[in-house]
Design a protein around this motif. Structure first.
Motif, short mmCIF file in Angstrom:
data_model
loop_
_atom_site.label_atom_id
_atom_site.label_comp_id
_atom_site.label_asym_id
_atom_site.label_seq_id
_atom_site.Cartn_x
_atom_site.Cartn_y
_atom_site.Cartn_z
N VAL A 51 49.73 15.72 19.93
CA VAL A 51 50.05 17.25 20.04
C VAL A 51 50.74 17.73 21.05
CG1 VAL A 51 49.09 19.65 19.53
CG2 VAL A 51 48.21 17.46 17.87
N TYR A 52 51.19 19.21 21.60
CA TYR A 52 52.01 19.06 22.53
C TYR A 52 51.57 20.46 22.57
CZ TYR A 52 54.61 14.65 22.18
OH TYR A 52 54.98 12.97 21.90
N LEU A 53 52.29 21.66 23.46
CA LEU A 53 52.13 22.70 23.66
C LEU A 53 53.07 22.59 25.17
CD1 LEU A 53 50.67 25.48 22.71
CD2 LEU A 53 49.37 25.37 25.25
N GLN A 54 54.09 23.44 24.26
CA GLN A 54 55.50 23.66 25.26
C GLN A 54 54.86 25.37 26.18
OE1 GLN A 54 58.18 22.16 26.22
NE2 GLN A 54 58.59 24.06 27.69
N MET A 55 55.25 25.59 26.26
CA MET A 55 54.59 26.90 27.27
C MET A 55 55.83 27.31 28.61
SD MET A 55 50.61 26.17 28.10
CE MET A 55 50.54 25.21 30.31
N ASN A 56 56.33 28.24 27.99
CA ASN A 56 57.50 28.72 28.44
C ASN A 56 57.22 30.39 29.15
OD1 ASN A 56 59.32 26.50 27.45
ND2 ASN A 56 59.40 27.91 26.11
N SER A 57 58.14 30.73 29.72
CA SER A 57 57.67 32.08 30.74
C SER A 57 56.10 32.03 31.38
CB SER A 57 58.06 33.19 29.47
OG SER A 57 59.58 33.04 28.95
N LEU A 58 56.16 31.78 31.85
CA LEU A 58 54.40 31.51 32.38
C LEU A 58 53.87 32.40 33.51
CD1 LEU A 58 54.04 27.31 32.61
CD2 LEU A 58 52.38 28.96 31.54
N LYS A 59 53.04 33.19 33.23
CA LYS A 59 52.66 33.75 34.08
C LYS A 59 51.42 34.09 34.97
CE LYS A 59 53.64 37.39 30.47
NZ LYS A 59 53.61 38.32 29.67
N PRO A 60 51.00 34.50 35.36
CA PRO A 60 49.27 34.28 36.20
C PRO A 60 48.13 34.40 35.85
CG PRO A 60 51.04 35.54 37.70
CD PRO A 60 52.07 35.16 36.44
N GLU A 61 48.32 34.44 35.02
CA GLU A 61 47.03 35.41 33.51
C GLU A 61 47.48 34.54 32.62
OE1 GLU A 61 49.66 37.62 34.42
OE2 GLU A 61 49.85 38.65 31.88
N ASP A 62 48.20 33.27 32.65
CA ASP A 62 48.37 31.93 32.22
C ASP A 62 47.19 30.97 32.75
OD1 ASP A 62 51.36 32.35 30.59
OD2 ASP A 62 49.25 32.87 29.45
N THR A 63 46.46 30.93 34.05
CA THR A 63 46.31 29.56 34.68
C THR A 63 44.97 30.12 34.56
OG1 THR A 63 47.22 30.73 36.90
CG2 THR A 63 44.42 29.56 37.31
N ALA A 64 44.25 28.44 33.36
CA ALA A 64 43.32 28.36 33.11
C ALA A 64 43.26 26.30 33.03
CB ALA A 64 43.49 28.65 31.15
N ILE A 65 41.94 26.31 32.85
CA ILE A 65 42.32 24.51 32.03
C ILE A 65 42.36 25.10 30.39
CG2 ILE A 65 40.63 22.56 31.30
CD1 ILE A 65 38.95 23.54 33.50
N TYR A 66 43.41 23.85 30.02
CA TYR A 66 43.82 23.86 28.97
C TYR A 66 43.09 22.77 28.03
CZ TYR A 66 46.68 27.83 29.32
OH TYR A 66 47.36 28.69 29.38
N TYR A 67 42.20 23.23 27.22
CA TYR A 67 41.83 21.66 26.59
C TYR A 67 42.55 21.96 24.32
CZ TYR A 67 37.95 22.62 29.44
OH TYR A 67 36.98 22.97 30.70
N CYS A 68 42.10 20.63 24.22
CA CYS A 68 42.80 20.34 22.65
C CYS A 68 41.76 19.68 22.10
CB CYS A 68 44.18 19.02 22.18
SG CYS A 68 43.22 17.10 23.41
N ALA A 69 41.80 20.36 20.70
CA ALA A 69 40.03 19.84 20.24
C ALA A 69 40.77 19.61 18.43
CB ALA A 69 39.37 21.07 20.11
#
Length: 120
Positions: free
Chosen positions: A79-97
């Motif tokens: 599974v994928y997550l394409q992240m565009n136009s990233l912002k500083p508030e997107d800073t995080a640890i990303y998890y899938c489940a």
């Protein structure tokens, strides 16, 4: 038992893009809906995106709608997550489940996460 491994995180400038991957081993994801979540510094884990088992249906948190795209390749068990136009508030640890009910109300088999840092 399914094991999930996230990858693709890193450091990116605001406005940039990243593509996260969530690869499964020990079982197939083709029969399961999947979700992406994130946990920012000092914050609780929050929902980001959800995709149906077929990939035909998806939904997003309002904060990422129009910028992030969730997709899947069942042949690759990924599974994928394409992240565009990233912002500083997107800073995080990303998890899938794995969405164990198919109704986006309960998740299991969490991966270890991948760090995304967006600089301003």
């Amino acid at each position: 038992q399914v094991q999930l491994v996230e990858s693709g995180g890193g450091l990116v400038q605001a406005g940039g893009s990243l593509r996260l991957s969530c690869a499964a081993s020990g079982g197939t994801l083709r029969n399961y809906a999947m979700g992406w979540f994130r946990q920012g510094p000092g914050k609780e884990r929050e929902f980001v995106a959800h995709i149906s088992w077929s990939g035909h249906y998806s939904n997003y948190a309002e904060s990422v709608l129009g910028r992030f795209i969730i997709s899947r390749d069942n042949a690759k068990n990924t599974v994928y997550l394409q992240m565009n136009s990233l912002k500083p508030e997107d800073t995080a640890i990303y998890y899938c489940a794995v969405d164990i009910t198919g109704r986006a109300i309960a998740y299991d088999y969490w991966g270890q996460g991948t760090q995304v840092t967006v600089s301003s």
